[in-house]
Design an enzyme around this catalytic site. Sequence first.
Site, PDB file in Angstrom:
ATOM      1  N   LYS A 153      33.658 -17.477  74.991  1.00 39.10           N
ATOM      2  CA  LYS A 153      32.928 -16.800  74.146  1.00 39.10           C
ATOM      3  C   LYS A 153      33.796 -15.881  73.454  1.00 39.10           C
ATOM      4  O   LYS A 153      34.717 -14.996  72.937  1.00 39.10           O
ATOM      5  CB  LYS A 153      32.245 -15.699  74.941  1.00 39.10           C
ATOM      6  CG  LYS A 153      30.603 -14.906  74.160  1.00 39.10           C
ATOM      7  CD  LYS A 153      30.792 -13.813  75.189  1.00 39.10           C
ATOM      8  CE  LYS A 153      31.887 -12.425  74.405  1.00 39.10           C
ATOM      9  NZ  LYS A 153      31.147 -12.113  73.093  1.00 39.10           N
TER      10      LYS A 153
ATOM     11  N   THR B 241      42.314  -2.599  75.549  1.00 38.10           N
ATOM     12  CA  THR B 241      42.683  -2.815  77.237  1.00 38.10           C
ATOM     13  C   THR B 241      41.410  -1.533  77.900  1.00 38.10           C
ATOM     14  O   THR B 241      41.348  -2.297  78.836  1.00 38.10           O
ATOM     15  CB  THR B 241      43.366  -1.778  77.721  1.00 38.10           C
ATOM     16  OG1 THR B 241      44.892  -2.164  76.174  1.00 38.10           O
ATOM     17  CG2 THR B 241      44.383  -0.961  78.384  1.00 38.10           C
TER      18      THR B 241
ATOM     19  N   GLU C  25      44.830 -10.358  77.822  1.00 45.02           N
ATOM     20  CA  GLU C  25      46.485  -9.816  77.108  1.00 45.02           C
ATOM     21  C   GLU C  25      45.663  -8.777  76.147  1.00 45.02           C
ATOM     22  O   GLU C  25      44.188  -8.943  75.553  1.00 45.02           O
ATOM     23  CB  GLU C  25      46.027 -11.305  76.502  1.00 45.02           C
ATOM     24  CG  GLU C  25      47.218 -11.311  75.591  1.00 45.02           C
ATOM     25  CD  GLU C  25      48.004 -12.130  75.901  1.00 45.02           C
ATOM     26  OE1 GLU C  25      49.355 -11.150  76.528  1.00 45.02           O
ATOM     27  OE2 GLU C  25      48.580 -13.613  76.649  1.00 45.02           O
TER      28      GLU C  25
ATOM     29  N   CYS D 116      47.327  -7.127  67.971  1.00 41.56           N
ATOM     30  CA  CYS D 116      47.579  -6.540  68.780  1.00 41.56           C
ATOM     31  C   CYS D 116      48.837  -5.852  69.552  1.00 41.56           C
ATOM     32  O   CYS D 116      49.375  -4.967  69.945  1.00 41.56           O
ATOM     33  CB  CYS D 116      47.624  -6.947  70.466  1.00 41.56           C
ATOM     34  SG  CYS D 116      47.811  -8.612  70.069  1.00 41.56           S
TER      35      CYS D 116
ATOM     36  N   GLU E 104      46.221   3.156  69.761  1.00 44.60           N
ATOM     37  CA  GLU E 104      46.510   1.985  69.128  1.00 44.60           C
ATOM     38  C   GLU E 104      45.211   2.080  68.182  1.00 44.60           C
ATOM     39  O   GLU E 104      43.740   2.546  67.892  1.00 44.60           O
ATOM     40  CB  GLU E 104      45.854   0.448  69.900  1.00 44.60           C
ATOM     41  CG  GLU E 104      45.476  -0.847  69.113  1.00 44.60           C
ATOM     42  CD  GLU E 104      45.502  -2.270  70.562  1.00 44.60           C
ATOM     43  OE1 GLU E 104      44.560  -1.881  70.945  1.00 44.60           O
ATOM     44  OE2 GLU E 104      46.533  -2.769  70.260  1.00 44.60           O
TER      45      GLU E 104
HETATM   46  P1  NAI Z   1      36.864  -5.562  72.579  1.00 47.90           P
HETATM   47  O1  NAI Z   1      37.389  -5.598  73.413  1.00 47.90           O
HETATM   48  O2  NAI Z   1      35.267  -5.100  73.121  1.00 47.90           O
HETATM   49  O3  NAI Z   1      36.336  -7.106  72.477  1.00 47.90           O
HETATM   50  C1  NAI Z   1      37.038  -8.458  73.034  1.00 47.90           C
HETATM   51  C2  NAI Z   1      35.957  -9.307  72.982  1.00 47.90           C
HETATM   52  O4  NAI Z   1      35.767  -8.597  74.427  1.00 47.90           O
HETATM   53  C3  NAI Z   1      34.392  -9.430  72.710  1.00 47.90           C
HETATM   54  O5  NAI Z   1      34.429 -10.486  72.762  1.00 47.90           O
HETATM   55  C4  NAI Z   1      33.831  -8.980  73.017  1.00 47.90           C
HETATM   56  O6  NAI Z   1      32.237  -9.672  73.064  1.00 47.90           O
HETATM   57  C5  NAI Z   1      34.400  -8.613  74.394  1.00 47.90           C
HETATM   58  N1  NAI Z   1      33.402  -7.552  75.836  1.00 47.90           N
HETATM   59  C6  NAI Z   1      33.565  -6.461  74.803  1.00 47.90           C
HETATM   60  N2  NAI Z   1      32.776  -5.880  76.850  1.00 47.90           N
HETATM   61  C7  NAI Z   1      32.583  -6.322  77.481  1.00 47.90           C
HETATM   62  C8  NAI Z   1      32.549  -6.653  78.635  1.00 47.90           C
HETATM   63  N3  NAI Z   1      32.246  -5.333  79.346  1.00 47.90           N
HETATM   64  N4  NAI Z   1      33.151  -7.898  79.258  1.00 47.90           N
HETATM   65  C9  NAI Z   1      33.340  -8.683  78.987  1.00 47.90           C
HETATM   66  N5  NAI Z   1      33.421  -9.057  77.749  1.00 47.90           N
HETATM   67  C10 NAI Z   1      33.713  -8.208  76.813  1.00 47.90           C
HETATM   68  O7  NAI Z   1      37.080  -5.173  71.575  1.00 47.90           O
HETATM   69  P2  NAI Z   1      36.588  -4.407  70.021  1.00 47.90           P
HETATM   70  O8  NAI Z   1      35.997  -3.581  70.217  1.00 47.90           O
HETATM   71  O9  NAI Z   1      35.827  -5.222  69.394  1.00 47.90           O
HETATM   72  O10 NAI Z   1      37.057  -3.246  70.074  1.00 47.90           O
HETATM   73  C11 NAI Z   1      38.002  -2.413  69.914  1.00 47.90           C
HETATM   74  C12 NAI Z   1      39.498  -1.820  70.421  1.00 47.90           C
HETATM   75  O11 NAI Z   1      39.892  -2.698  70.817  1.00 47.90           O
HETATM   76  C13 NAI Z   1      40.135  -2.360  68.993  1.00 47.90           C
HETATM   77  O12 NAI Z   1      40.518  -1.285  68.101  1.00 47.90           O
HETATM   78  C14 NAI Z   1      40.938  -2.260  69.381  1.00 47.90           C
HETATM   79  O13 NAI Z   1      42.425  -1.455  69.233  1.00 47.90           O
HETATM   80  C15 NAI Z   1      41.448  -3.481  70.418  1.00 47.90           C
HETATM   81  N6  NAI Z   1      41.748  -4.819  70.558  1.00 47.90           N
HETATM   82  C16 NAI Z   1      42.908  -4.964  71.126  1.00 47.90           C
HETATM   83  C17 NAI Z   1      43.008  -6.775  70.675  1.00 47.90           C
HETATM   84  C18 NAI Z   1      43.989  -7.396  70.660  1.00 47.90           C
HETATM   85  O14 NAI Z   1      43.945  -8.215  70.643  1.00 47.90           O
HETATM   86  N7  NAI Z   1      44.834  -6.331  71.533  1.00 47.90           N
HETATM   87  C19 NAI Z   1      41.974  -7.445  70.165  1.00 47.90           C
HETATM   88  C20 NAI Z   1      40.560  -6.876  69.770  1.00 47.90           C
HETATM   89  C21 NAI Z   1      40.181  -5.366  69.659  1.00 47.90           C
END
Ligand code: NAI
Length: 799
Positions: free
Chosen positions: A192, A246, A266, A300, A397
Amino acid sequence: ASSIVEKFYSMEYGPAPEDASEVNKWLDAHKRSFGHYIDGAWTQVSGSSFETRNPATGEVLAKIATADASDVDRAVKAARAALPAWQALTGHQRARYLYAFARQVQKHARRLAVLETLDNGKSIRESRDIDIPLVARHFYHHAGWAQLLDEEFPGYTSVGVVGQIIPWNFPLLMFAWKVAPALAAGNTVVIKPAEFTPLSALALAEIAQEIGLPKGVLNVINGDGKTGAAIVEHTDIDKIAFTGSTEVGRIIRKATAKTSKKLSLELGGKSPFIVFDDADLDSTVEGLVDGIWFNQGQVCCAGSRLLVQERVAEKLYDKIRSRMETLRVGSPLDKAIDIGAIVDQIQYDRIKGLVETGVKEGATCWQPEVTMPEKGLFFKPTLLTNVHPASTVAQEEIFGPVLVSMTFRTPAEAVELANNTTYGLAACVWSENINVALDVAAQVKAGVVWVNATNLFDAACGFGGYRESGYGREGGKEGMYEYLVPVHAERKTAAKTLPEPVIDQPEGFDEERSAAVEFGIDRTVKLYIGGKQARPDSGYSYPVYDRNGQLVGEAPLGNRKDIRNAVEAARNISAKWAKTTAHGRAQILYYIAENMVQRRAEIVAKLAAFVGPEQAAIELDYGVERTFAYAAWADKFEGSVHNPPMRMVTLAMKEAIGTVGILCPDDAPLLGFLSLVLPAIAMGNAVVAVPSERCATLMSDLYQVFDTSDLPGGVVNIVAGKASELGKTLAEHDDIDAIWSFRDEAASAMVKLGSIGNLKQVWTNEGRSIDWFDPAQAEGRYFLRHATQIKNIWVPYGE
Ligand code: NAI
């Protein structure tokens, strides 16, 4: 009239937009409406859907279907059905598909780059020159692993059906990082993409169709966190691989705790960018541009925390500020811009909010006078100085183009500041002094360290974090293991829901009787903490019976307090033990083996009461052999050196994890204990072990062996008692870096749940019994791999 020189300096760039017509044609051909790609076919868009937009303009690019639980189920069923045939292919046959995938990505490079830029807002320069080439490279590299699978991973098989959830910051690249190793290893996939950026994954699904990838092998479904959660919770998925925040990582750890799903995470970071006063400051500034302004800082592993040596701080800030004045913010499709758009309003507001918080907390905010586009989600490159190490902006972050800066005086202070974070994804060290750079690289707690470089990636070099940045690696051989399991540990049945964890009593435990036993009488065994025998805090002991039900002695009933003392003892010695040479650790292990042989008769006699004389003798003899094996391994389970396609070498160093909590099995009380504790200490970890509660009296002989073998106090701590209660305390303890449980399913679930706080690494047998007498299952690399984590250190090398 101005001179030519003056004209030169006042010249402005003209716009150089990349042509988006191919992408628009492609979107139109799909009627700007996309279903899911399930079982080799596109579904109709019906039911709920969402819009994906170009963040630079706000323009709607396409309508995308939202997958509900039934769509997820169909995708999983397709992946399950496709699995046997996909697994049955030879590595070479799978390699050809991956190779074809890579070729096709290259053929469509331009369209994919433009699509990525439109959907995400990243500059075309980056998607064209960085993302797409890395995607192709990842598929090529993993075509190679597919080809060599039998040769390089003997005794391993694919995990099965894999659910993958990826973020929006590198939609294509994360797709490649997830899908290529999974398919190479013979898994089938349900993936996804993030809801902000679904389009490029759909374009790759189309490529899968074009190359004739067997249907069901790769399924791409769309939706937000709800769809993600439905994937995580689906009972017929064998592994979840996640990249994202996280916070969501924790949710996923919790959601999978009561299942036997394999998990890799990750997560986020707050990576230090350390600059020493002898660094080449001009190169450093260019490094910072790539470190924090690459992809608008939505990376990240962004070098988001600048740590600069005091003496050169002002000079460096001046250089940074003048460089920031030249950063061009603008239309992502413009080939000459440096900084594109922030992916979504939510993220924009978050960045803005955090910068405001920083200023409220006393930071000085500086932004250059650069021309900004009139509309769209553009954020000025930002520098925050005067930042306190404990402030929000130094700890959280930001995930935007915001550099946060602090100063240090000595290398030791730099390391302390660098490690003053709950994360541990990456770090950069800038110094012209190789001694300083590599010394600091060794001490920084991060999965990737770049020396005089930043944000370099390659398919051959593992990527992934320490601490709350997650676990598991992507890329390289270590990344392949995330998608493989030893044949003996292969899951035979669908993931089952594990029973609710219960706090059980040791067998034969009798509260009244136990309370009545005066502590300190003769045969009472003690706990072993910090190299000393210790009375349990409770003052209680519990009776231990032999296999015929006869009382053979009393074991101390450890409690939370004892665990905390043991963890402290382990913590105190862990860094020193990790630094002990491998040769030195090997010597101590040989000595342990020797002392076990010395005490053979005594130990066998005691063990015989629990397991009978025959097994007792075998356990001891095998235990001695196993100890020799890990003494041998101590200086042979080494790292490797990668040669990424650039002027660098990457040192993949295997490091100790730190302090490891181990819940030992009952079935082979001695051999099971040794099989888990020895690889951990051989690799430089300190251990808190909870022995088989039924046979805990045995431990007195073991700690006497350790005492006489020069093992430093605290390297092995033994706390007997109720495994479930002690295990819970261990699993929840923030100073435990990894928790292993080789007991029943309830214990597995309990330690996974307990691990959520600091996201410690978890390794369990999922309640499966292990044949501790079979070295093929119970000894060797499989154990050593779990006892180590790889730090990839990138060092300039060659011409
Ligand atoms: P997120 O962690 O919510 O989203 C990442 C993925 O997880 C998306 O595909 C989303 O649809 C999915 N997701 C969301 N909630 C879920 C759940 N309960 N169960 C399974 N999948 C789920 O990140 P978001 O809200 O887009 O970004 C928020 C913050 O997260 C950013 O500001 C940043 O600090 C961090 N982030 C870090 C990343 C990294 O590569 N380490 C990448 C994206 C965000």
